[in-house]
Design a protein around this motif. Structure first.
Motif, PDB file in Angstrom:
ATOM      1  N   HIS A 310       0.827  -1.204   0.000  1.00 47.63           N
ATOM      2  CA  HIS A 310       0.000   0.000   0.000  1.00 47.63           C
ATOM      3  C   HIS A 310       0.859   1.251   0.000  1.00 47.63           C
ATOM      4  O   HIS A 310       0.743   2.118  -0.882  1.00 47.63           O
ATOM      5  N   ASP A 311       1.765   1.352   0.977  1.00 49.04           N
ATOM      6  CA  ASP A 311       2.615   2.540   1.058  1.00 49.04           C
ATOM      7  C   ASP A 311       3.558   2.633  -0.125  1.00 49.04           C
ATOM      8  O   ASP A 311       3.818   3.731  -0.647  1.00 49.04           O
ATOM      9  N   PHE A 312       4.093   1.492  -0.558  1.00 46.47           N
ATOM     10  CA  PHE A 312       5.033   1.504  -1.670  1.00 46.47           C
ATOM     11  C   PHE A 312       4.348   1.960  -2.962  1.00 46.47           C
ATOM     12  O   PHE A 312       4.902   2.761  -3.729  1.00 46.47           O
ATOM     13  N   ASN A 313       3.152   1.497  -3.191  1.00 50.29           N
ATOM     14  CA  ASN A 313       2.428   1.910  -4.400  1.00 50.29           C
ATOM     15  C   ASN A 313       2.015   3.378  -4.341  1.00 50.29           C
ATOM     16  O   ASN A 313       1.949   4.053  -5.371  1.00 50.29           O
ATOM     17  N   ASN A 314       1.723   3.867  -3.152  1.00 48.13           N
ATOM     18  CA  ASN A 314       1.451   5.300  -3.013  1.00 48.13           C
ATOM     19  C   ASN A 314       2.660   6.126  -3.446  1.00 48.13           C
ATOM     20  O   ASN A 314       2.550   7.113  -4.191  1.00 48.13           O
ATOM     21  N   LEU A 315       3.842   5.699  -2.957  1.00 52.04           N
ATOM     22  CA  LEU A 315       5.071   6.410  -3.322  1.00 52.04           C
ATOM     23  C   LEU A 315       5.333   6.319  -4.821  1.00 52.04           C
ATOM     24  O   LEU A 315       5.725   7.303  -5.465  1.00 52.04           O
ATOM     25  N   GLY A 635      -3.541   0.185  -3.411  1.00 55.00           N
ATOM     26  CA  GLY A 635      -2.257  -0.451  -3.682  1.00 55.00           C
ATOM     27  C   GLY A 635      -2.236  -1.851  -3.110  1.00 55.00           C
ATOM     28  O   GLY A 635      -1.348  -2.642  -3.375  1.00 55.00           O
ATOM     29  N   TYR A 636      -3.285  -2.143  -2.302  1.00 52.29           N
ATOM     30  CA  TYR A 636      -3.382  -3.454  -1.652  1.00 52.29           C
ATOM     31  C   TYR A 636      -4.773  -3.536  -1.047  1.00 52.29           C
ATOM     32  O   TYR A 636      -5.084  -2.890  -0.062  1.00 52.29           O
ATOM     33  N   SER A 637      -5.649  -4.349  -1.650  1.00 58.59           N
ATOM     34  CA  SER A 637      -7.065  -4.312  -1.297  1.00 58.59           C
ATOM     35  C   SER A 637      -7.383  -5.027   0.012  1.00 58.59           C
ATOM     36  O   SER A 637      -8.268  -4.632   0.737  1.00 58.59           O
ATOM     37  N   ARG A 638      -6.693  -6.124   0.293  1.00 56.67           N
ATOM     38  CA  ARG A 638      -6.846  -6.886   1.534  1.00 56.67           C
ATOM     39  C   ARG A 638      -8.303  -7.172   1.892  1.00 56.67           C
ATOM     40  O   ARG A 638      -8.775  -6.886   2.958  1.00 56.67           O
ATOM     41  N   ASN A 639      -9.060  -7.688   0.970  1.00 55.77           N
ATOM     42  CA  ASN A 639     -10.420  -8.175   1.229  1.00 55.77           C
ATOM     43  C   ASN A 639     -11.467  -7.083   1.425  1.00 55.77           C
ATOM     44  O   ASN A 639     -12.618  -7.394   1.687  1.00 55.77           O
ATOM     45  N   ALA A 640     -11.101  -5.801   1.328  1.00 57.47           N
ATOM     46  CA  ALA A 640     -12.114  -4.769   1.518  1.00 57.47           C
ATOM     47  C   ALA A 640     -13.059  -4.709   0.329  1.00 57.47           C
ATOM     48  O   ALA A 640     -14.263  -4.579   0.485  1.00 57.47           O
ATOM     49  N   VAL A 641     -12.511  -4.788  -0.880  1.00 54.10           N
ATOM     50  CA  VAL A 641     -13.347  -4.755  -2.088  1.00 54.10           C
ATOM     51  C   VAL A 641     -13.129  -5.986  -2.948  1.00 54.10           C
ATOM     52  O   VAL A 641     -13.731  -6.113  -4.011  1.00 54.10           O
ATOM     53  N   VAL A 642     -12.261  -6.906  -2.512  1.00 58.55           N
ATOM     54  CA  VAL A 642     -11.968  -8.115  -3.269  1.00 58.55           C
ATOM     55  C   VAL A 642     -12.250  -9.323  -2.383  1.00 58.55           C
ATOM     56  O   VAL A 642     -11.748  -9.411  -1.268  1.00 58.55           O
ATOM     57  N   HIS A 643     -13.071 -10.257  -2.865  1.00 59.02           N
ATOM     58  CA  HIS A 643     -13.365 -11.489  -2.127  1.00 59.02           C
ATOM     59  C   HIS A 643     -13.311 -12.663  -3.082  1.00 59.02           C
ATOM     60  O   HIS A 643     -13.807 -12.585  -4.202  1.00 59.02           O
ATOM     61  N   GLN A 644     -12.699 -13.786  -2.590  1.00 57.31           N
ATOM     62  CA  GLN A 644     -12.516 -14.966  -3.420  1.00 57.31           C
ATOM     63  C   GLN A 644     -11.821 -14.623  -4.743  1.00 57.31           C
ATOM     64  O   GLN A 644     -12.111 -15.164  -5.797  1.00 57.31           O
ATOM     65  N   GLY A 645     -10.901 -13.646  -4.658  1.00 56.40           N
ATOM     66  CA  GLY A 645     -10.084 -13.342  -5.820  1.00 56.40           C
ATOM     67  C   GLY A 645     -10.733 -12.449  -6.852  1.00 56.40           C
ATOM     68  O   GLY A 645     -10.162 -12.215  -7.910  1.00 56.40           O
ATOM     69  N   ARG A 646     -11.895 -11.909  -6.578  1.00 59.93           N
ATOM     70  CA  ARG A 646     -12.535 -11.058  -7.574  1.00 59.93           C
ATOM     71  C   ARG A 646     -13.179  -9.851  -6.894  1.00 59.93           C
ATOM     72  O   ARG A 646     -13.499  -9.866  -5.716  1.00 59.93           O
TER      73      ARG A 646
END
Length: 678
Positions: A310-315, A635-646
């Motif tokens: 997340h932080d790396f992609n922000n940078l 930069g890293y969804s961690r299950n907030a908007v992605v579930h079961q890979g989609r």
């Protein structure tokens, strides 16, 4: 029996000595001493009988053993001591006849006491002959001993042996047999016949090494087994054994040493059990445990990569965005060629860093996929030319579809990236050139296959198989091929994330990956994708070159907890003529929506934020402002908007780092959906 013979001789001599020409006093004294000796023996019944079987003498041992006093039995027939059934058979008379003819009768049998109880007797009857020339039989000396306990022990031993034999013959799940000291089979039970396939007459006398594999025989395993059993008393092991038909089974073997009373080796007892099913179950369990360990390793690295992504992609987004701005604004300036070259190099470096982060998320299965139905025949046809250009003229590329090929549902970009990754790996394995084949076929994974591959569920799949004619992989390389950061290339020549990225993508798509490879025989990587049963729909394409601008006053609420990235995105949108309202957190954004801003056309929010995450913010925002359009960045969804890979249904997502052109295009697209007349 030697002491008994001596006693009998004394009895006989005692009976005859009084007839010798010696003094009457001496004869009486000798008879008296002999009687004292005989009466002192209480463990033997010693007495004399006439030719017709009448009892003529009786010692203390006879009284104790048979229960009669001398007064009660002397003058009575000795047949009283026999059982009724033996008397009916005439055994008393037969015994005297044989003793008279041969001089002695020795026998065993049941005898009867005065009280009617029986005991097992050891009987010796010696004939007493006159000393004249004819040697006529004048009587018999009889010695009887109670050996009931010994006989019972003998009978118990026989019964025990019979029970043991019945037990051994009843056991069919164990091969139980004996060997002589040299290892030759001497006994064979039905279990051995069932397990090993040999009939007793086929195997008894044969050496037990016939049951061992050629490899074990060459290593001397049978000889070592007997040596250890002879030395230690027992040998235990498991290994492959051979049946008569040449098939193999996994055996649990115990060999016990058999010794005599002197401790000398007389043979071996061998028990063998077929535990092939247990072996298969253990192997399967071990394989599943190894897969679990690999999955846990993947999960651990995924958590690490997700934490920094997340932080790396922000940078990276800030770096890439400002490089794009500098590149655009430097055109036409003096020395712009050198500046453009420097900016392009910097941009390529940042893009490589972004690609590395993307691969980290891919193998850990934390990338946001947007799966769409894919017609693989059309997909492969369109991919061949691009693959050929990418791999060069020394590699012959062939793509092969199938008639009636099922559709799959997958993220097109990631599928293309996976095949290109595999193609590049194949090219590196074919330094002198070769052939790469990409083909797709339908396959049905049944329960037997899924037992061997527990991560795959039974069902219909399409295999996308990438095969090369390269150098192949060793067994060690094959075991580590999918591990993150594992590479056989020289330092600096690869990240070791290519195959792990493919693995993560396919697993996240609900499929499975297998590698088949041998040194010198090339490599085949098979990606299993579940069959798609819905209707295909067109795949939208996006351009990364246009930056559509706002033509009317529209307001965008930008929510980003990273101050530098928030400032960069806000400035970029203002350059595109949008009115921007920045917020540093979800709480601040909700306050703006509730109180301050009369109109917000688009909510552009990060997903991963402290406190309330972007997905929850979007849900609350739609409650406050029904119909508001929401575009997520992550930069890293961690299950907030992605579930079961989609992606969750209805979620629009941009993955960081986002180019200026792509951000502008998606923002415009979202706003146009909101107001079709604009």
């Amino acid at each position: 029996m030697e002491p008994m013979r001596i006693l009998l001789r004394w009895v006989c001599l005692g009976a005859r000595d009084p007839l010798e020409p010696q003094s009457k006093l001496a004869g009486v004294a000798d008879a008296w001493r002999l009687q004292l000796l005989i009466d002192s023996i209480v463990d033997y019944a010693i007495y004399m009988i006439d030719v017709d079987g009448t009892v003529r003498s009786w010692n203390a041992g006879a009284e104790r053993l048979k229960g009669y006093s001398a007064d009660e039995i002397i003058g009575k027939p000795f047949s009283l001591f026999y059982s009724p059934e033996d008397r009916a058979k005439g055994l008393p008379q037969t015994a005297l006849r044989i003793a008279a003819e041969t001089g002695r009768l020795s026998s065993e049998g049941w005898r009867v006491r005065k009280d009617g109880s029986r005991f097992w007797a050891l009987v010796v009857i010696d004939a007493i002959r006159d000393r004249d020339e004819q040697g006529q039989v004048i009587g018999f000396a009889k010695v009887t001993r109670d050996i009931t306990e010994r006989q019972q022990a003998h009978n118990e031993l026989l019964e025990s042996e019979r029970r043991y034999r019945r037990l051994i013959e009843a056991v069919v799940d164990y091969a139980i047999f004996q060997l002589d000291p040299a290892g030759n089979v001497t006994t064979w039970n039905p279990g051995a016949q069932r397990i090993k396939g040999f009939d007793p007459d086929e195997i008894i006398g044969q050496h037990f090494s016939r049951f061992y594999t050629p490899e074990d025989i060459q290593l001397g395993v049978p000889k070592l087994a007997l040596a250890e059993a002879a030395k230690q008393g027992r040998f235990e092991a498991e290994g492959w054994r051979m049946r008569k038909d040449g098939s193999r089974f996994w055996a649990s073997v115990v060999i016990d040493r058999i010794t005599d009373e002197a401790g000398e080796l007389v043979g071996f007892a061998k028990v063998t059990r077929d535990v092939t099913e247990r072996k298969q179950a253990q192997d399967e369990l071990q394989r599943v445990q190894q897969q679990l360990a690999a999955s846990q390793k993947l999960e651990a690295v995924g958590q690490l990569s997700g934490g920094i992504a997340h932080d790396f992609n922000n940078l990276l987004m800030i770096v890439l965005g400002n490089l794009e701005t500098a590149e655009r604004n430097s055109r036409g300036l003096a020395n712009s060629m050198n500046l453009q070259r420097a900016l392009a190099n910097a941009k390529r470096g940042a893009q490589r860093a972004a690609a590395l982060t993307s691969r980290l998320l891919a193998f850990s299965r934390r990338q946001a996929l947007d799966p769409r139905p894919i017609n693989l025949n059309n997909f492969l046809n369109g991919l061949q030319e691009f693959l050929q250009r990418t791999l060069g003229e020394r590699i012959e590329v062939q793509t092969v579809g199938s008639a009636g090929l099922w559709s799959i549902e997958a993220d097109t970009n990631h599928l293309e990236s996976a095949i290109i990754n595999l193609g590049i790996n194949a090219r590196d394995a074919m330094p002198d050139g070769g052939k790469l084949t990409v083909e797709a076929v339908n396959v049905l994974a049944d329960e037997d296959y899924c037992r061997l591959n527990p991560e795959l569920s039974p069902g219909q799949y399409v295999i996308v198989c990438v095969t090369d004619t390269g150098t192949g992989m060793t067994a060690d390389v094959l075991n580590h091929a999918f591990e993150p950061f594992f590479t056989t290339k020289e330092l600096g020549q690869g990240t070791g994330l290519g195959l792990s990225q493919v693995y993560g993508f396919v697993k996240q798509s609900g499929g499975h990956v297998r590698i088949y490879s041998e040194v010198g025989q090339g490599t085949s990587i098979r990606m299993y994708f579940p069959r798609y049963h819905g209707d295909a729909r067109p795949i939208d394409s996006e351009s990364d070159e246009l930056r559509p601008e706002c033509e009317k006053l529209e307001t965008i609420l930008v929510v980003e907890d990273d101050a530098d990235l928030r400032a960069y995105v806000s400035e970029l949108l203002r350059d595109l003529n949008y009115r921007v309202v920045p917020a540093s957190s979800a709480q601040a954004a909700l306050t703006i929506l509730l109180q301050e801003e009369p109109k917000v056309d688009l909510l552009l929010t990060d997903v991963v934020m402290p406190g309330i995450n972007g997905r929850e913010l979007g849900r609350r925002a739609q409650q406050i402002r029904p119909g508001i359009k929401i575009l997520y960045m992550t930069g890293y969804s961690r299950n907030a908007v992605v579930h079961q890979g989609r992606l969750d249904e209805g979620v629009e997502l941009l993955e960081k780092p986002i180019s200026q052109a792509k951000l502008a295009l998606r923002v415009r697209e979202m706003l146009d959906r909101l107001d079709p007349d604009s």
